[in-house]
Design an enzyme around this catalytic site. Structure first.
Site, PDB file in Angstrom:
ATOM      1  N   ARG A   1      -6.295   2.327   8.220  1.00 59.63           N
ATOM      2  CA  ARG A   1      -6.429   2.547   6.786  1.00 59.63           C
ATOM      3  C   ARG A   1      -7.541   1.688   6.171  1.00 59.63           C
ATOM      4  NH1 ARG A   1      -1.916   5.629   4.531  1.00 59.63           N
ATOM      5  NH2 ARG A   1      -3.006   5.354   2.571  1.00 59.63           N
TER       6      ARG A   1
ATOM      7  N   THR B   1       0.824  -1.205   0.000  1.00 62.39           N
ATOM      8  CA  THR B   1       0.000   0.000   0.000  1.00 62.39           C
ATOM      9  C   THR B   1       0.859   1.256   0.000  1.00 62.39           C
ATOM     10  OG1 THR B   1      -0.257  -0.353   2.386  1.00 62.39           O
ATOM     11  CG2 THR B   1      -2.071  -1.028   0.974  1.00 62.39           C
TER      12      THR B   1
ATOM     13  N   LYS C   1       2.181  -8.422   9.771  1.00 66.76           N
ATOM     14  CA  LYS C   1       2.588  -7.030   9.943  1.00 66.76           C
ATOM     15  C   LYS C   1       1.459  -6.344  10.692  1.00 66.76           C
ATOM     16  CE  LYS C   1       3.552  -2.755   7.369  1.00 66.76           C
ATOM     17  NZ  LYS C   1       3.613  -2.129   6.018  1.00 66.76           N
TER      18      LYS C   1
ATOM     19  N   TYR D   1      -1.364  -8.562   6.878  1.00 67.14           N
ATOM     20  CA  TYR D   1      -1.100  -7.149   7.159  1.00 67.14           C
ATOM     21  C   TYR D   1      -2.351  -6.506   7.729  1.00 67.14           C
ATOM     22  CZ  TYR D   1       0.090  -2.210   6.169  1.00 67.14           C
ATOM     23  OH  TYR D   1       0.313  -0.856   6.255  1.00 67.14           O
TER      24      TYR D   1
ATOM     25  N   ILE E   1       8.420  -3.611   9.162  1.00 64.41           N
ATOM     26  CA  ILE E   1       8.194  -3.327   7.739  1.00 64.41           C
ATOM     27  C   ILE E   1       7.888  -1.841   7.670  1.00 64.41           C
ATOM     28  CG2 ILE E   1       6.847  -3.859   5.680  1.00 64.41           C
ATOM     29  CD1 ILE E   1       6.402  -6.654   6.799  1.00 64.41           C
TER      30      ILE E   1
ATOM     31  N   TYR F   1     -12.392  -1.164   2.998  1.00 58.86           N
ATOM     32  CA  TYR F   1     -13.701  -0.605   2.654  1.00 58.86           C
ATOM     33  C   TYR F   1     -14.847  -1.599   2.851  1.00 58.86           C
ATOM     34  CZ  TYR F   1     -17.457   1.935   0.382  1.00 58.86           C
ATOM     35  OH  TYR F   1     -18.645   2.557   0.134  1.00 58.86           O
TER      36      TYR F   1
END
Length: 291
Positions: free
Chosen positions: A138, A44, A161, A133, A203, A107
């Site tokens: 986000r 991302t 992550k 992740y 990361i 979303y």
């Protein structure tokens, strides 16, 4: 399997927004020289939602070729479509990547069962290692520790992550997963405490511009040299903060442009860093000894 200082690499673009493969080569050399221990390509931070499928795959393939086995390449293949994630992951596995990073679907806000089935479907179709992740700030969706523990029973789900920045989450993951999963942070501001608390790597966004310093930080933290690690982290803390003064990767791409490593390209709906923030990011770079 993976660990230490890893970087969520930006996707370099020319001023017209097209992927700049010459700059990609410069970035890879920069990270090989700086001691970065793995590169995440087209995650991302690499603006993956704006990449067309064919260029997404080409970008990963070029990174594998340019790295020439000198540094592990982890392909960002996650999306909010299970079928799209599955097709892309299967396609790039044949390119010689070392593993995959798959973000929680954004979303859609799936349930925990939906998240489990999403990751299970994709991980079961490939052989290379998969890193989950979780970045609810986000994605608006949180991959809970109990669901992570279910996924950790799959042979090739090797790590997560975890980018909540919450140390309680680290403790929960350690309790639920034990030694069955490698724990990496994706939150630079709390990365030191995460690694001192048992995590094995970061990361990182900051490592885009400070690979050598982040490698030193991770090495010291993982070795338990807390005073040394905290001294390094103090110099980097303004970067940890200011690289998020606008949405990632806007500030870090501006910083890399100032370092002469990439051109100014970024894709809509993101736009270049507002001039009002230039001095803040420049100060952070100076404080870290980058410029």
């Amino acid at each position: 399997m993976f660990g230490g200082s890893m970087v969520a690499l930006v996707t370099p673009m020319r001023a017209d927004g097209e992927v700049d493969y010459d700059a990609l080569e410069r970035l890879i050399e920069f990270h090989v020289d700086g001691g970065t221990e793995a590169l995440v390509i087209a995650g991302t931070t690499g603006e993956s939602p704006t990449l067309r499928t064919e260029e997404h795959a080409r970008l990963i393939g070029e990174a594998v070729r340019l790295s020439n086995r000198r540094i592990p390449i982890i392909a960002g293949t996650g999306s909010n479509s299970t079928q799209q994630t599955l097709e892309l992951t299967c396609k790039v596995e044949r390119m010689g990547v070392d593993g995959f990073l798959m973000v929680v679907p954004y979303y859609n806000k799936p349930s925990q069962e939906g998240l489990y089935r999403h990751f299970h479907t994709v991980a079961s179709a490939v052989e290379k290692p998969v890193i989950l992740y979780n970045v609810p700030g986000r994605t608006s969706c949180d991959l809970r520790p109990e669901t992570v523990a279910r996924l950790a029973t799959l042979d090739n789900v090797v790590g997560i992550k975890e980018a909540t920045g919450c140390m309680n989450r680290l403790a929960d993951l350690c309790r639920e997963c034990g030694d069955s999963l490698e724990l990496y942070t994706g939150d630079d501001a709390t990365a030191l405490d995460f690694m001192l608390g048992g995590g094995i790597g970061d990361i990182s966004v900051t490592a885009n511009v400070a690979p050598r310093q982040m490698r030193q930080l991770c090495d010291a933290a993982r070795a338990g040299r807390e005073d040394e690690a905290r001294a390094i982290n103090e110099r980097l803390m303004p970067l940890h903060r200011e690289l998020f003064v606008e949405a990632n990767p806007v500030p870090v791409k501006w910083a890399l442009q100032q370092m002469g490593l990439i051109d100014s390209g970024i894709r809509l709906p993101l736009v270049p860093l507002d001039e009002a923030h230039h001095e803040r990011v420049r100060y952070a770079m100076t404080h870290a000894g980058i410029i």
